[in-house]
Design a protein around this motif. Structure first.
Motif, short mmCIF file in Angstrom:
data_model
loop_
_atom_site.label_atom_id
_atom_site.label_comp_id
_atom_site.label_asym_id
_atom_site.label_seq_id
_atom_site.Cartn_x
_atom_site.Cartn_y
_atom_site.Cartn_z
N UNK A 80 0.83 -1.27 -0.01
CA UNK A 80 -0.06 0.10 -0.06
C UNK A 80 0.81 1.26 -0.20
N UNK A 81 2.24 0.96 0.08
CA UNK A 81 2.99 2.24 0.08
C UNK A 81 3.22 2.80 1.28
N UNK A 82 2.66 2.22 2.40
CA UNK A 82 2.66 3.00 3.58
C UNK A 82 3.98 2.63 4.55
N UNK A 83 4.79 3.59 4.68
CA UNK A 83 6.06 3.47 5.65
C UNK A 83 5.71 3.11 6.88
N UNK A 84 6.43 2.17 7.56
CA UNK A 84 6.46 1.85 8.93
C UNK A 84 7.67 1.44 9.76
N UNK A 85 7.54 1.59 10.98
CA UNK A 85 8.63 1.13 11.94
C UNK A 85 8.22 0.06 12.40
N UNK A 86 9.23 -0.99 12.54
CA UNK A 86 8.98 -2.12 13.28
C UNK A 86 9.62 -2.31 14.46
#
Length: 143
Positions: A80-86
Motif C-alpha cells: 500500500x506504500x505505507x512507511x512503517x517502523x517495526x
C-alpha cells in the motif's frame, strides 16, 4: 501534527484484519499517519532453558519469531506504500503494548480482538481487554 498509530500484530488472521482496516480507512486521517508495527513475544521461562541454549540463542529465537510474525503485515503495508517502523519486544503482550504506546506517544492503537492463542485468552484474560485497561490512548479493536 502527524498522528502516531501503534499496530500490534502476532501474525494471526485477526491482527492482519487490523492492518487491512487501517489501510482501508487511511482517508480518516488528514495526514499520512506514522505507523509503528509491533510484535510482542511472550517470554519463555528462563530457568532451565537458558542453561541449555544460552542468552544469544534465545535472543536470536525471539528475533526470528518476531520477524516471522511481522512479515505478512509488513507486506500489506509495503504493497500500500505505507512507511512503517517495526518493533519487536519480549514480555507480557498487553503491558508491553501499553508501555510502547506511552513511550512513542501514540495517538491511537489499532489491534485485533483475538490473537494466535484462543486458549491462552480464556485462561489468562484477553490481551485486547487488558490493553483497553492499560492504554494511554484510544484503542480501536478490529474483529
Amino acid at each position: 501534527m502527524t498522528i502516531k498509530i501503534l499496530l500490534p500484530v502476532d501474525g494471526s488472521a485477526c491482527s492482519l484484519r487490523a492492518v487491512d482496516h487501517l489501510l482501508a480507512h487511511a482517508a480518516w486521517f488528514a495526514e499520512v499517519p506514522e505507523v509503528h508495527l509491533l510484535h510482542v513475544h511472550p517470554p519463555i521461562p528462563i530457568g532451565r532453558v537458558q542453561a541449555h541454549i544460552g542468552k544469544d540463542t534465545l535472543h536470536g529465537y525471539y528475533l526470528e519469531e518476531g520477524q516471522a510474525s511481522l512479515l505478512e503485515a509488513q507486506k500489506k503495508l509495503d504493497a500500500a506504500g505505507r512507511f512503517h517502523t517495526t518493533h519487536i519486544h519480549v514480555g507480557q503482550p498487553a503491558e508491553v503494548i501499553a508501555h510502547v504506546a506511552t513511550e512513542l506517544a501514540c495517538d491511537l492503537i489499532i489491534m485485533g480482538t483475538h490473537g494466535q492463542s484462543a486458549l491462552a485468552g480464556v485462561l489468562t484474560g484477553s490481551v485486547a481487554a487488558r490493553v483497553l485497561h492499560l492504554a494511554p490512548c484510544p484503542v480501536l479493536l478490529v474483529k
